[in-house]
Each structure stands twice: as structure tokens, then as C-alpha cells.
Design an enzyme around this catalytic site. Structure first.
Site, PDB file in Angstrom:
ATOM      1  N   THR A 286      64.657 -69.071  35.563  1.00 17.53           N
ATOM      2  CA  THR A 286      63.871 -68.009  36.189  1.00 17.53           C
ATOM      3  C   THR A 286      64.492 -66.652  35.886  1.00 17.53           C
ATOM      4  O   THR A 286      65.648 -66.550  35.477  1.00 17.53           O
ATOM      5  CB  THR A 286      63.826 -68.169  37.712  1.00 17.53           C
ATOM      6  OG1 THR A 286      65.086 -67.768  38.273  1.00 17.53           O
ATOM      7  CG2 THR A 286      63.493 -69.586  38.114  1.00 17.53           C
ATOM      8  N   ASP A 287      63.730 -65.619  36.120  1.00 17.38           N
ATOM      9  CA  ASP A 287      64.310 -64.286  36.196  1.00 17.38           C
ATOM     10  C   ASP A 287      64.963 -64.147  37.575  1.00 17.38           C
ATOM     11  O   ASP A 287      64.857 -65.023  38.440  1.00 17.38           O
ATOM     12  CB  ASP A 287      63.247 -63.220  35.964  1.00 17.38           C
ATOM     13  CG  ASP A 287      63.831 -61.939  35.385  1.00 17.38           C
ATOM     14  OD1 ASP A 287      65.023 -61.666  35.610  1.00 17.38           O
ATOM     15  OD2 ASP A 287      63.093 -61.201  34.712  1.00 17.38           O
TER      16      ASP A 287
END
Length: 761
Positions: A286-287
């Protein structure tokens, strides 16, 4: 290595008996290795591999006593990011491989976006070079330096298509075009990863942001994205697909929704498209806190969104603590399966295996490499050369450039004497004290032959808060003097100069993450300065710094000479001087369209026609698709850029005027350097499908070639057209070509082209 092995438990020694292959990974051996390792892992340890916390800057000696150390010892951490330095990384890696139960090494990532300590131009600037060999070389140098300092994973390349320059992260990408963006994506992935990830001078690429982040509504960061799947596949997906098929080891999810579902929890996106359709087999991270942010999107509490992300195909949780904190509970409640957890864990372990970390977890931690391979003369020369190729000469009407190395030169403007703003946004490993300001570089360049003076002239903004919003991370250059005092000083300096270099525009942090702008014109404080300098009647070279397409109507109307230099990296100042004084000839071409007004945005060259298109050459026609107050055209078109020389394009021809799906055509054009300087030219090929089952763009880039021509020299450039160049996604999302008439266009930019027709049978 022998001392390390003696400290390992018998289980770990048995696991280490399976070495990483020298050139290509032996999948059978890798699978056997990971099967054996996972058979010994507890559920907590498997989930721990999916956890990616941020370190902050751990000082050497602190790691052993930190809270993070306890998690590493318990096997609750899979990797760390943005920890810089061999000594610090070694200390943390030792905790994992010598004090945890199974001795599984950590993966260390960093935002090595456009270089390490040798900083290359921002990615948007690099894309304006259209030089794929240099693009790949920039990633190769970044990998060499980062790996020498302990990093084995980079959160790059960013391949988001951006058609709205209000979005600050346009600076991190490659512009508006899927064909050019795909070519750069492939070059960057290969530059980072090379042919063998197990070598200690390569790093694993992480392609971001998947997907569509560059289309955020209103150009506002983190905002909603909504578009048809037809548009996704034809315009926005190609660079991601190119990077996936180039073998990128990891992908990063984007913050936005896709079809109403946040990308981090979107199974269609992460599983159906990325893994199944494109056949990609790396891991998805994920970011920053993206899992937790799905709660704000209205998708449920942390446990719910963590399960959603894992089931969608997300493998690693950056910072949100969603996986480590909730997956055990979700497994007990039947909301996730052990098989899904195992699959995510396996993908992380496979990445570590491919990087050679199980063979030698300290392979990237050679202090001798760190001392001799970072910010070397050779690397700096590469960065300086690429910077000169990235600059775009927008105007040179008075033939003022190149300047002579003589007389009195005044550098005036808020960007004229700042080191920290030269590298550009997302240069987290930069060493500002090693770099030069433009004024310092020009003094050195003209030492003994000309006089160089400097005055700031103005702040970036009159408003203190506005300037603070765009000046962070040590890039602040605010001057506490009054505007009148600074302007008076600048005018006194300018009056004694033969030529004025006006260094104006954005600061480096006015573009990048969370740096969206609603007004893309030059700030009023700097406009006043430019107006005053213009009033002197002296030659003025406007050197414009920016990380996006800006609106430059006023500058274009009032100044004869404009050089866009973006943010050119650690060697930017020297590179700017090289171009200004003729030691290098500008050759950059815009990778995006520059608008006349924010009201035109989104503005892009490969648009569809309307049913009521404006007649060519017209400004306004009633009941046509146009504006009352401005024409439809960009100020500067996609692919545009001038040189110190001139080029002619002659004798465009086709090898045949018909082809079938299995055949090929060759388009040829003679390009001649008709000016007085040896220089590079970027020859561009565009194609238009005249009739289709769906509406087709007015033109699409389908080829380009960067050539070098000595003055007076002619070269024939050839482009091969095959069925692949004619394909598109139809309304059923089938990738097809359709028979019929096509127009082929060749020229120096998307506007000024010569055209021929051919038929696909």
C-alpha cells in the site's frame, strides 16, 4: 559471512542451504525453500511479514532499545523504509537475522525517486528528454548508489498519466501520453533491476500508483477518480502494464477510488487486471496508511478494511497497522482465509529471495561501497548531461541564447541563489551542502572572463503563509526584507548588467505530494519583479523553474527568451549554465501540453473529436465546441521544444499505401540540420484511425527517435508500422485493430506535422 552463519540456529542454516541462482531465479528451488520456511512459521510471523512500518531516523545505537526492535525480534516486521545509511541499516538487520526466531531478513525501501545523493532531474523533466538510454541510466545510477548505502527496494517509478497540472504529483510522472509513459516505465524498471536482482548493485522497483491517481478530480491530491474502463485501458493503464511486463518486482496501490472502491481494496484492479490479465507475479504494497484511510472512504472500520485489502490482493501494509493488528481476529471470524494470508506472505518472501537476502542478508551493507560509489564524478556527469537534455527552450525570438561568456551578467530572482531548491521534490537522500546554486555555478563558469552579480529581487509569494505552504523540508528561502527594499536592490544590480538572468517560478516543494495549485500563473511578487526588469530595456533571459505545466501567457507575451528548467537535480545549476552559454544545446521536448488558462484543463493532445469541432484556425464559432474568451489550443503543444539550430523535415514517404494485419509499412523522413549548431532532434510519429467502432483520438504518438545531427547534416529516420501500433481497446475492452483508413503524421511536435494516408486491409 562465516561469523554470521555460526550464530544462526540449525533451522536457519538448513534453510540457507538453498542459494539464490546467479542470473535467473530457479523457481523450483525458490518454492522448495519458501515451503520449508513457511512450514516453520507461526500465524503471527506470517502476518508480521506483511507489516511495513516507517522507522524515522534511528540513530546508530538506538535500534536495540526501540519499540521497533521488540517487534522485529518477535517477527512482526517484514521490512522498513526511509532509513538511510549502512551502519543504521546493518544494526536493524542484525536484529532480524540474529535475534528473531527464524532469522528472516528485512527488506529496506526508500523513496529513491530520481536519484540518491546524485540527484537527477525530477521525473517530469526526465520525460522531456525523450532519451530512453539516459532514462535507464538514471535509474541504474540511482540503484548503484542506493544499494551501496543499504537500500534494496525503491518506491519508483511513478507512471501515473497526468492531464491536469493542478495536481502537484505531475512532477513525479512522465506527462500525459501513454506511449511515451510506457517506454519510460520499461526503461526505469530495467535500470533499477537490471538482469539479476540478486546482484548487490540492483534494487527492486515498485511501480506506483496503481491505479489512475493522476486523474484526481480538480487536480486535488488524494481526491476521487471516476472514469470509464474504456478510458482506463486506452489511456491510463498502458504504462502500468508495460512496467508489469518488464518484470517490476512490486506495485504500490493508489489512494483514490476505482469504480467507487479504494484501489487498496479493489479486487478487480489488483487481482483480475494486474495478476490475471497481465500475468504479473510480484507483491503489492500500500501507499502510506492507505488501508486505514479506507475508513474515511466509508468502507468500514480498520478490521473490515484490512480484510478487504488482503482479499483484494494487497500483500503488505505500509504503516497503517491494519494487517498486524486485525488479521488474526478476521481469520477467527472467517473474514479472511489462512490461504490468503499464506499467499501474501509467500510473495514477500519470494521478493526477499530474489533479492538474495536469504543467501546473504548483509549483501547491501558494504561500507567500502558506500564510501566510493555515491555521488561520484561519473554519476554527477550523467546527471548533468541528462539535465541539459531535459530543459525545454520555449522561446528564443531574439536569438539571445546562447549567451557569450563575457561582460556583466546579473542573476536576479528568488530561485537564483538557493541550493536546496535545485534537486526538486522527493529528493529524500539529497545532500544540499554538496550542490551549487545557479549564482554559484555561474560565478564558477564565468570566472576570469565575465562579472556575475546577484540580487533576490522578491520573495516567491507576497503572502508569508502561501510561501510557507510551498517551502518545506529545508527548502525555505523567505526573506524578511520589504518588497520595496528587495526590488530596489535588484534594480540597482540590473542597471549595471549587460544581460539579466531572471530565475523565477516555483520552489521545489510547490510541486510534488500535497502540492496542488488552483492558480498556475507566476505569483504576483515575481511578476512585479519581471515587469520592473523588463522596463530597463536590457536583454532578459527568463529561466523558469517548475514541477508541472504552468500558465505562461504573460511571460510569452512580454519576454523573447524563455528556458524551462524544471528542477534539474543535484547538478542543475551547472547544467543550466551549460545551456545558457552554449556548452550544450537544448533539445528537450514537452511531454505534456502547456495550457493558456486553467479553464482549459484537462488539456491533452490525443483527445477525441466532438460532433461539433471548431474549424481549424478559428477562435470562436457559435454552436461549436469552444470558449467565449479563449481559443482551444495550448500555449505550447505536446512534443514542443526549440533548439539553438533549426531542422527541416522533407520527403515524408511510405513503403506502401496498404498493409494487412500480418504485414508492415515503413515511414521515412529526411531530417536536416539547417542551422549553425550541432544538435539533437526528437523526431515524432503520430497516427490517427479515421473510422472506428468507437470514437478515436485525433492523433496518438506511436514512435519517436532522438537523433544527433551536425550542422548541415541530413539523416533519414525510419518508423516501422505494424498491427500492434494500430490496436486499441474497443467498447467490449477487446484489444483489436480494425481495417480502414489511417493518417500518419511526422514532425518535431504534435502540432507541426506532415501527413500521409494508408489503409489497413
Amino acid at each position: 559471512m562465516m561469523k554470521f552463519k555460526r550464530m544462526m540456529a540449525p533451522l536457519a542454516l538448513a534453510l540457507m542451504a538453498w542459494p539464490v541462482a546467479a542470473q535467473t531465479v530457479d523457481n523450483t528451488k525458490m518454492n522448495q525453500y519458501i515451503d520449508r520456511l513457511m512450514s516453520q512459521m507461526t500465524l503471527k510471523e506470517k502476518i508480521g511479514q506483511l507489516n511495513l512500518p516507517v522507522t524515522g531516523d534511528i540513530v546508530t545505537g538506538e535500534a536495540k532499545s526501540s519499540d521497533l526492535a521488540g517487534k522485529i525480534r518477535k517477527g512482526e516486521v517484514g521490512g522498513l523504509f526511509n532509513l538511510k545509511g549502512v551502519d543504521k541499516i546493518r544494526e536493524v538487520q542484525k536484529l532480524a537475522v540474529e535475534q528473531s526466531r527464524l532469522h528472516i531478513p528485512l527488506i529496506f525501501g526508500m523513496d529513491v525517486i530520481h536519484g540518491y545523493e546524485t540527484v537527477f532531474p525530477i521525473p517530469l523533466a526526465i520525460s522531456c528528454s525523450w532519451d530512453m538510454a539516459a532514462v535507464e541510466r538514471s535509474a541504474r545510477v540511482a540503484a548503484q548508489e542506493a544499494s551501496a548505502d543499504g537500500i534494496c527496494w525503491t518506491f519508483s517509478p511513478m507512471v501515473d498519466i497526468a492531464r491536469d497540472p493542478r495536481w502537484g504529483r505531475m512532477s513525479e510522472g512522465n506527462g500525459e501520453d501513454p506511449y511515451l509513459g510506457s517506454a519510460i516505465a520499461r526503461a526505469m524498471v530495467h535500470g533499477y533491476q537490471g538482469d539479476d536482482l540478486a546482484l548487490n548493485n540492483t534494487v527492486m522497483a515498485c511501480v506506483k500508483h496503481f491505479a489512475l491517481y493522476g486523474a484526481a478530480e480538480a487536480g486535488r491530491d488524494y481526491n476521487t477518480v471516476d472514469m470509464s474502463r474504456w478510458r482506463m485501458f486506452n489511456y491510463y493503464f498502458p504504462p502500468y502494464e508495460a512496467a508489469a511486463k518488464a518484470g517490476a518486482g512490486s506495485f504500490m496501490t493508489s489512494f483514490n477510488v476505482v469504480d467507487g472502491i479504494p484501489a487498496t481494496g479493489n479486487k478487480w484492479l489488483l487481482t483480475d487486471v494486474l495478476r490475471k490479465l497481465w500475468g504479473w507475479d510480484g507483491f503489492v504494497v500500500t501507499d502510506y496508511t492507505a488501508i486505514a484511510e479506507m475508513t474515511a472512504h466509508g468502507m468500514g472500520d480498520l478490521q473490515t478494511v484490512s480484510a478487504l485489502a488482503l482479499n483484494a490482493g494487497t500483500d503488505m501494509d505500509m504503516v497503517a497497522d491494519g494487517f498486524i493488528g486485525t488479521l488474526e481476529k478476521s481469520l477467527r471470524e472467517g473474514k479472511v482465509s489462512e490461504q490468503t494470508i499464506n499467499q501474501a506472505c509467500r510473495r514477500i518472501l519470494e521478493a526477499k529471495y530474489k533479492l538474495g537476502l536469504f543467501d546473504d542478508p548483509y549483501r547491501y551493507l558494504n561500507a567500502k561501497r558506500a564510501k566510493k560509489e555515491i555521488y561520484t564524478a561519473a554519476n554527477r556527469a550523467d546527471a548533468r548531461r541528462l539535465a541539459t537534455e531535459s530543459f525545454v527552450l520555449l522561446k528564443n525570438d531574439a536569438r539571445l541564447l546562447p549567451l557569450k561568456k563575457q561582460g556583466r551578467v546579473a542573476v536576479i530572482g528568488p530561485l537564483g541563489h538557493t541550493r536546496a531548491n535545485m534537486p526538486g521534490t522527493w529528493s529524500v537522500a539529497a545532500a544540499f551542502d554538496k550542490y551549487k546554486s545557479l549564482y554559484e555555478a555561474m560565478q564558477q563558469k564565468l570566472s576570469g572572463v565575465a562579472t556575475v552579480t546577484y540580487a533576490k529581487g522578491s520573495n516567491v509569494f507576497d503572502d508569508t503563509q502561501l510561501e510557507a505552504n510551498g517551502s518545506m523540508f529545508g527548502r525555505e528561502i523567505r526573506d524578511n526584507r520589504s518588497a520595496e527594499e528587495m526590488l530596489d536592490e535588484a534594480m540597482n544590480v540590473a542597471r549595471h548588467a549587460d544581460v539579466i538572468i531572471a530565475a523565477v517560478g516555483e520552489t521545489s516543494e510547490m510541486s510534488g505530494e500535497c502540492s496542488s495549485r488552483s492558480d498556475l500563473t507566476i505569483p504576483e511578487a515575481q511578476k512585479r519583479l519581471l515587469t520592473a526588469l523588463k522596463s530597463l530595456g536590457k536583454p532578459v533571459v527568463l529561466v523558469n523553474f517548475s514541477g508541472r505545466a504552468t500558465v505562461m501567457n504573460w511571460e510569452t507575451a512580454h519576454f523573447s527568451t524563455i528556458l524551462n528548467v524544471w528542477f534539474g537535480g543535484s547538478e542543475a545549476a551547472d547544467a543550466i549554465c551549460d545551456v545558457l552559454f552554449g556548452d550544450a544545446v537544448p533539445s528537450g521536448k514537452l511531454s505534456f501540453s502547456m495550457p493558456k488558462s486553467v479553464g482549459q484543463i484537462p488539456l491533452f493532445y490525443n483527445h477525441l473529436n466532438t460532433g461539433r469541432p471548431l474549424e481549424q484556425g478559428k477562435w470562436f464559432q457559435k454552436f461549436r465546441s469552444n470558449y467565449l474568451d479563449i481559443d482551444n489550443e495550448p500555449l505550447y503543444p505536446f512534443g514542443y521544444g526549440l533548439s539553438y539550430t533549426t531542422f527541416s523535415y522533407d520527403h515524408l514517404r511510405l513503403s506502401a499505401n496498404k498493409m494487412d494485419r500480418r504485414g508492415k509499412l515503413v515511414a521515412s523522413v529526411d531530417v536536416t540540420n539547417t542551422g549553425e549548431y550541432d544538435a539533437d532532434e526528437i523526431v515524432q510519429l503520430y497516427i490517427r484511425d479515421m473510422v472506428g467502432s468507437v470514437s478515436r483520438p485525433v492523433k496518438e504518438l506511436k514512435g519517436f527517435e532522438r537523433i544527433h545531427l551536425q550542422k548541415g547534416e541530413t539523416k533519414t529516420v525510419h518508423f516501422t508500422i505494424d498491427e500492434e501500433k494500430l490496436k486499441f481497446y474497443n467498447s467490449d475492452l477487446q484489444y483489436v485493430s480494425e481495417p480502414g483508413e489511417f493518417q500518419l503524421m511526422v514532425g518535431p511536435n504534435s502540432r507541426d506535422v506532415q501527413t500521409l494516408s494508408f489503409v489497413l486491409e
